[in-house]
Write a protein that holds these residues in place. Sequence first.
Motif, short mmCIF file in Angstrom:
data_model
loop_
_atom_site.label_atom_id
_atom_site.label_comp_id
_atom_site.label_asym_id
_atom_site.label_seq_id
_atom_site.Cartn_x
_atom_site.Cartn_y
_atom_site.Cartn_z
N UNK A 63 0.83 -1.20 0.00
CA UNK A 63 0.00 0.00 0.00
C UNK A 63 0.87 1.25 0.00
N UNK A 64 0.45 2.22 -0.78
CA UNK A 64 1.19 3.46 -0.93
C UNK A 64 0.80 4.43 0.18
N UNK A 65 1.79 4.96 0.85
CA UNK A 65 1.57 5.99 1.87
C UNK A 65 2.14 7.30 1.32
N UNK A 66 1.31 8.34 1.35
CA UNK A 66 1.74 9.65 0.89
C UNK A 66 1.93 10.54 2.11
N UNK A 67 3.15 10.99 2.30
CA UNK A 67 3.47 11.86 3.44
C UNK A 67 3.13 13.31 3.10
N UNK A 68 3.00 14.18 4.12
CA UNK A 68 2.61 15.58 3.87
C UNK A 68 3.49 16.32 2.86
N UNK A 69 4.76 15.94 2.75
CA UNK A 69 5.64 16.60 1.78
C UNK A 69 5.51 15.99 0.38
N UNK A 70 4.45 15.18 0.16
CA UNK A 70 4.16 14.51 -1.11
C UNK A 70 5.15 13.41 -1.44
N UNK A 71 5.88 12.93 -0.42
CA UNK A 71 6.79 11.81 -0.61
C UNK A 71 6.00 10.50 -0.49
N UNK A 72 6.20 9.61 -1.45
CA UNK A 72 5.50 8.34 -1.46
C UNK A 72 6.42 7.22 -0.98
N UNK A 73 5.87 6.35 -0.12
CA UNK A 73 6.58 5.16 0.34
C UNK A 73 5.62 3.99 0.25
#
Length: 116
Positions: free
Chosen positions: A77-87
């Motif tokens: 599952x893709x997690x999008x952090x507030x700085x628009x970084x995807x992990x």
Amino acid sequence: MAVPVVNSGALITLPELNSSSPHFRHGASLRVVGKLEEYSVETAIAVIVDGDANLKVNTQHLNMSLRVGSLYQFIGELLIHPNNEAILEARIGRNIDGMDLKLYKQSLQLLKGFID
């Protein structure tokens, strides 16, 4: 008691995964392929690349050894952090050294043409 649903990972290439992609959303279930460029044992974060595109993959839940330079497929599952970084939070990972990546991409394009 409700059983949680685990979605299959949408087949995408790393160059397709950008902020304008419909797959670039928090919680999206994805299946990606890339060459392992770097890996930190301390953080369990891997970076896979495909051409100019890259993606961070959290491998903390996987029981596998990773080798820089090898080809891997991850589902998670893709997690999008507030700085628009995807992990990608990987739930499945496998080494696919020996796979013809060019042929894989061709078959993926044909499959997408059939499904769409």
